[in-house]
Design an enzyme around this catalytic site. Structure first.
Site, PDB file in Angstrom:
ATOM      1  N   SER A   1       0.798  -1.166  -0.041  1.00 35.48           N
ATOM      2  CA  SER A   1       0.119  -0.002   0.052  1.00 35.48           C
ATOM      3  C   SER A   1       0.618   1.039   0.075  1.00 35.48           C
ATOM      4  O   SER A   1       2.226   1.167   0.421  1.00 35.48           O
ATOM      5  CB  SER A   1      -0.776   0.002   1.318  1.00 35.48           C
ATOM      6  OG  SER A   1      -1.471   1.177   1.352  1.00 35.48           O
TER       7      SER A   1
ATOM      8  N   TYR B   1      -1.549  -1.305  11.130  1.00 36.64           N
ATOM      9  CA  TYR B   1      -2.050  -1.624   9.821  1.00 36.64           C
ATOM     10  C   TYR B   1      -0.794  -1.476   9.057  1.00 36.64           C
ATOM     11  O   TYR B   1      -0.251  -2.351   8.147  1.00 36.64           O
ATOM     12  CB  TYR B   1      -3.412  -1.184   9.496  1.00 36.64           C
ATOM     13  CG  TYR B   1      -3.448  -1.130   8.103  1.00 36.64           C
ATOM     14  CD1 TYR B   1      -3.797  -2.133   7.362  1.00 36.64           C
ATOM     15  CD2 TYR B   1      -3.201  -0.029   7.109  1.00 36.64           C
ATOM     16  CE1 TYR B   1      -3.884  -2.164   5.759  1.00 36.64           C
ATOM     17  CE2 TYR B   1      -3.307   0.196   5.863  1.00 36.64           C
ATOM     18  CZ  TYR B   1      -3.770  -1.003   5.107  1.00 36.64           C
ATOM     19  OH  TYR B   1      -3.695  -1.355   3.937  1.00 36.64           O
TER      20      TYR B   1
ATOM     21  N   LYS C   1       2.105  -3.808   6.632  1.00 36.96           N
ATOM     22  CA  LYS C   1       2.343  -3.658   5.158  1.00 36.96           C
ATOM     23  C   LYS C   1       3.838  -3.518   4.857  1.00 36.96           C
ATOM     24  O   LYS C   1       4.495  -4.066   4.268  1.00 36.96           O
ATOM     25  CB  LYS C   1       1.502  -2.317   4.380  1.00 36.96           C
ATOM     26  CG  LYS C   1       0.291  -2.722   4.457  1.00 36.96           C
ATOM     27  CD  LYS C   1      -0.087  -3.852   3.564  1.00 36.96           C
ATOM     28  CE  LYS C   1      -1.659  -4.234   3.434  1.00 36.96           C
ATOM     29  NZ  LYS C   1      -1.944  -5.499   2.860  1.00 36.96           N
TER      30      LYS C   1
HETATM   31  C1  UD1 Z   1      -6.840   4.783   4.081  1.00 37.78           C
HETATM   32  C2  UD1 Z   1      -5.724   4.253   4.951  1.00 37.78           C
HETATM   33  C3  UD1 Z   1      -4.751   3.800   4.183  1.00 37.78           C
HETATM   34  C4  UD1 Z   1      -5.289   2.223   3.447  1.00 37.78           C
HETATM   35  C5  UD1 Z   1      -6.339   2.561   2.602  1.00 37.78           C
HETATM   36  C6  UD1 Z   1      -7.164   1.325   2.344  1.00 37.78           C
HETATM   37  C7  UD1 Z   1      -5.911   6.228   6.692  1.00 37.78           C
HETATM   38  C8  UD1 Z   1      -5.232   7.241   7.331  1.00 37.78           C
HETATM   39  N1  UD1 Z   1      -5.388   5.509   5.619  1.00 37.78           N
HETATM   40  O1  UD1 Z   1      -6.251   5.482   2.959  1.00 37.78           O
HETATM   41  O2  UD1 Z   1      -3.748   3.281   5.271  1.00 37.78           O
HETATM   42  O3  UD1 Z   1      -4.176   1.768   2.911  1.00 37.78           O
HETATM   43  O4  UD1 Z   1      -7.141   3.488   3.310  1.00 37.78           O
HETATM   44  O5  UD1 Z   1      -8.119   1.680   1.419  1.00 37.78           O
HETATM   45  O6  UD1 Z   1      -6.985   5.630   6.988  1.00 37.78           O
HETATM   46  N2  UD1 Z   1     -12.284  11.041   3.469  1.00 37.78           N
HETATM   47  C9  UD1 Z   1     -13.419  11.797   3.826  1.00 37.78           C
HETATM   48  N3  UD1 Z   1     -14.628  11.337   4.317  1.00 37.78           N
HETATM   49  C10 UD1 Z   1     -14.862  10.193   4.745  1.00 37.78           C
HETATM   50  C11 UD1 Z   1     -13.893   9.164   4.386  1.00 37.78           C
HETATM   51  C12 UD1 Z   1     -12.688   9.846   3.864  1.00 37.78           C
HETATM   52  O7  UD1 Z   1     -13.322  13.154   3.725  1.00 37.78           O
HETATM   53  O8  UD1 Z   1     -15.764   9.762   5.145  1.00 37.78           O
HETATM   54  C13 UD1 Z   1     -11.107  11.868   2.904  1.00 37.78           C
HETATM   55  C14 UD1 Z   1      -9.914  11.285   3.720  1.00 37.78           C
HETATM   56  O9  UD1 Z   1      -9.536  12.356   4.469  1.00 37.78           O
HETATM   57  C15 UD1 Z   1      -9.129  11.233   2.393  1.00 37.78           C
HETATM   58  C16 UD1 Z   1      -9.612  10.712   1.280  1.00 37.78           C
HETATM   59  O10 UD1 Z   1     -11.055  10.923   1.810  1.00 37.78           O
HETATM   60  O11 UD1 Z   1      -8.471  12.632   2.188  1.00 37.78           O
HETATM   61  C17 UD1 Z   1      -9.512   9.301   1.090  1.00 37.78           C
HETATM   62  O12 UD1 Z   1      -9.597   8.652   2.534  1.00 37.78           O
HETATM   63  P1  UD1 Z   1      -9.967   6.924   2.588  1.00 37.78           P
HETATM   64  O13 UD1 Z   1     -10.524   6.387   1.300  1.00 37.78           O
HETATM   65  O14 UD1 Z   1     -10.062   6.614   3.801  1.00 37.78           O
HETATM   66  O15 UD1 Z   1      -8.309   6.462   1.983  1.00 37.78           O
HETATM   67  P2  UD1 Z   1      -6.898   7.178   2.720  1.00 37.78           P
HETATM   68  O16 UD1 Z   1      -6.894   7.644   4.044  1.00 37.78           O
HETATM   69  O17 UD1 Z   1      -6.096   7.705   1.693  1.00 37.78           O
END
Ligand code: UD1
Length: 340
Positions: free
Chosen positions: A126, A151, A155
């Site tokens: 990842s 987690y 990885k």
């Molecule tokens: C997350 C994990 C990462 C993991 C991946 C698996 C964290 C900090 N990172 O990545 O380690 O490998 O998922 O798929 O958890 N967001 C919102 N609202 C929401 C959900 C997300 O605004 O309800 C934003 C987050 O702040 C981020 C983006 O959307 O900026 C993507 O979030 P997400 O899909 O959770 O992925 P990552 O955080 O990049």
């Protein structure tokens, strides 16, 4: 005779899409999964799409005896190891669950593979291993940052376990694929992402909000140092990602590796903000999403996206599906799941 690929975690989101693409490329596939975070609908979807009765073995990769029986029963040529837990917050609360399930099962798999002379392993890594890179886009040479969750640590550790095991072996080959943010679903809408409980990830939360399962999407922060203030990520279509696994397996089986252990970034190379993703979802699906901006989510990095040059030049792989089509597919999948 076709080569046979064992896909652990093959009932899950990325594993099911990869099984479809492996089958389309002419490989035989065996799925092994303990259904801890999935159910048989993924396997059935794969069987419907491929028209093949792909074998499914229900087992836990920690169960050495069951793993050995599987390697006795099938002549495996390569393994793609998806089976792992992936919820960041849960891993902070229950680290041993993650270290046991993600690390011990990978060690067991490598031991059993060695015993049965299976020399080609693809590991699901990842972009989380990069943390917040100092320089963007991240190349495979970008230094890994200390993991901020168990987690993420699993990885990093599994990458190192594969690297060291390859180094100590005369014949083992390994490829770690570092995925950026996988999203979307198969164009048939027969397989897709089906998180249990409240989704942690952005796109399942968006599609569930659009479907009325969740009331409102929270956007985590609009005060980042980015063009629109929201975080930047590299969203990779799951079918494109699945195809990257096929190229990785072929590379090893056809002896095209440059090194016996290799790492590739799998992303699009394009940074997309949370607002851009939400706006695109609304536009391509012709709907309005209920959302509000809230504070930053602890542990989030501001920006990360991939330099994909190595995957392009070495694997001959490049992301193809547009963000529009990917977000349409995510919505089609959610609608099918909800009967909308
Ligand atoms: C997350 C994990 C990462 C993991 C991946 C698996 C964290 C900090 N990172 O990545 O380690 O490998 O998922 O798929 O958890 N967001 C919102 N609202 C929401 C959900 C997300 O605004 O309800 C934003 C987050 O702040 C981020 C983006 O959307 O900026 C993507 O979030 P997400 O899909 O959770 O992925 P990552 O955080 O990049």
């Amino acid at each position: 005779m076709s080569k046979c690929v064992l896909v652990t975690g093959g009932a899950g989101y990325i594993g099911s899409h990869t099984t479809v693409e492996l089958t389309a490329a002419g490989y035989d596939v065996v799925i092994a999964d303990n259904l801890s975070n999935s159910d048989m609908s993924g396997v059935e979807g794969v069987r419907t799409i491929t028209g093949k009765n792909i074998p499914f073995i229900e087992l836990n990769c920690l169960d050495r005896a069951a793993m050995e029986k599987l390697f006795e029963d099938y002549k495996i040529d390569a393994v793609i190891h998806f089976a792992a837990f992936k919820a960041v917050g849960e891993s902070v609360a229950e680290p041993l669950k993650y270290y046991s399930n993600n690390i011990e099962s990978f060690v067991t798999l490598l031991q059993v593979a060695e015993k049965y002379g299976v020399n080609n392993i693809v590991f699901s890594s990842s972009a989380t291993v990069y943390g917040q890179p100092d320089v963007l886009p991240a190349t495979e040479q970008t230094p890994r940052k200390p993991a901020t969750s168990p987690y993420g640590n699993t990885k990093q550790m599994c990458e190192d376990i594969l690297r060291d095991t390859v180094a100590a072996s005369q014949s083992l080959k390994g490829i770690a694929l570092r995925y950026f943010n996988p999203i979307g679903a198969h164009p048939s809408a027969l397989i897709g992402e089906l998180p249990k409980g409240v989704p942690n990830n952005l796109v399942p939360f968006i599609t569930q909000t659009a479907a009325g399962v969740r009331e409102c999407l929270s956007i985590f922060g609009d005060d980042y140092n980015t063009p629109d203030g929201s975080c930047l990520r590299d969203y990779i279509d799951v079918v494109d990602l699945a195809k990257a696994h096929v190229t990785a397996v072929s590379r090893m089986l056809d002896d095209k590796n440059k090194e016996r252990y290799e790492i590739f970034n799998i992303g699009t190379g394009r940074a997309v903000s949370v607002f851009e993703l939400v706006n695109t979802f609304e536009k391509v699906n012709n709907l309005k999403l209920n959302y509000k901006v809230v504070g930053r989510r602890p542990g989030d990095v501001e920006s990360v996206w991939a330099d994909t040059t190595l995957a392009e030049t070495e694997l001959g792989w490049k992301a193809e599906r547009s963000l529009d089509d990917t977000l349409k597919s995510a919505w089609e999948w959610e609608k099918r799941v909800r009967g909308l």
